[in-house]
Design an enzyme around this catalytic site. Structure first.
Site, short mmCIF file in Angstrom:
data_model
loop_
_atom_site.label_atom_id
_atom_site.label_comp_id
_atom_site.label_asym_id
_atom_site.label_seq_id
_atom_site.Cartn_x
_atom_site.Cartn_y
_atom_site.Cartn_z
N TYR A 89 -2.02 0.43 10.66
CA TYR A 89 -2.06 -0.09 9.28
C TYR A 89 -0.72 0.18 8.59
O TYR A 89 -0.18 -0.67 7.89
CB TYR A 89 -3.22 0.57 8.53
CG TYR A 89 -3.40 0.10 7.11
CD1 TYR A 89 -3.71 -1.23 6.83
CD2 TYR A 89 -3.27 0.99 6.04
CE1 TYR A 89 -3.87 -1.66 5.52
CE2 TYR A 89 -3.44 0.57 4.74
CZ TYR A 89 -3.74 -0.75 4.48
OH TYR A 89 -3.91 -1.17 3.18
N SER A 114 0.87 -1.17 0.00
CA SER A 114 0.00 0.00 0.00
C SER A 114 0.91 1.21 0.00
O SER A 114 2.08 1.11 0.40
CB SER A 114 -0.84 0.00 1.28
OG SER A 114 -1.46 1.26 1.49
#
Ligand code: 8X3
Length: 248
Positions: free
Chosen positions: A147, A134
């Protein structure tokens, strides 16, 4: 008869994983669909047809992952896609249980599946390990701590593996998507709060779709064996950086 190559896609029950499975099947691969939700996988397999097989496996369960690996006759491509965000709280108040779950699926899940399939990927003579990280793996942002930490872990696995496997017939590819609107990512992050999930994409004309990301995955995987796409960052045109999103 030419032997059909096999691609394993984790997190294949929805979003980027499902779109990737469709894309790889269209590119001629047999696709092993891995996820926890049998009904979703069955529906996708039905749609894809004979090229698809269903494997109900939780990637955080090592025994299940090992049994799955033992059931395959060959593996050419592994797409480590299973992952997700749980919560968007500041470091000061975040629930450690959310962080633990994120580490388990985004880091240990990748580790389990990659370790279990590594011998088969090596034996294929032209293996590909593709890790979906990501843009959160590349920069921090407020509320993203857990995250970001987990995706930075996935990024570390990709970089380390590439060093450790050099000289072997295995490519290690990392794709780092920015803003992608899928059915579940933001909803999961906000515990099912649809308003909060919708706010993530508010005013953004065209976030990336799961199909856009799947397209970059299929392209990366299908380059000639000597071409390794190390790290590909893909964002919508409206997003110049994690924080810099154009909203109408
Ligand atoms: C998703 C991108 O910006 O929500 O992997 O961290 S972001």
């Amino acid at each position: 008869m030419t032997v059909q190559k096999v691609a394993v896609v984790t997190g294949a029950s929805s979003g980027i994983g499902a779109a990737t499975a469709r894309g790889l099947a269209a590119a001629g691969y047999r696709v092993a669909l891995v996820a926890r939700r049998a009904d979703r996988l069955e529906a996708l397999a039905k749609e894809i047809g004979d090229a698809a097989s269903v494997h109900v496996v939780d990637v955080t369960d090592r025994a299940a992952v090992d049994a799955f690996a033992a059931s395959l006759d060959r593996v050419d491509v592994l797409v480590d896609n299973a992952g997700g965000a749980f919560g968007a709280d500041p470091v000061g108040t975040a629930d450690p249980a959310d962080w633990q779950r994120m580490y388990e699926v985004n880091v240990l899940g990748v580790l389990h599946v990659t370790q279990a399939l590594l011998p088969a990927l090596r034996a294929s003579g032209d293996g590909v390990i593709l890790i979906l990280s990501s843009t959160a793996a590349l920069a921090t942002y407020e509320g993203g701590g857990g995250y970001v930490a987990a995706k930075m872990g996935a990024h570390a696995i990709a970089g380390t593996l590439r060093l450790e496997l050099v000289g072997e017939p295995i490519r290690v590819i990392e794709i780092a998507p920015g803003m992608v609107r899928t059915d579940e990512f933001a909803l999961t992050r906000f515990g099912g709060d649809a308003a909060k999930a919708a706010a993530v994409y508010a005013g953004v004309a065209e976030p990336l779709t799961a199909e856009d990301v799947a397209d970059t995955i299929v392209w990366s995987v299908t380059r000639p064996p000597h071409v390794n796409i190390d790290l590909l960052v893909v964002r919508p045109r409206a997003q110049a950086a994690n924080h810099k999103v154009h909203r109408a």
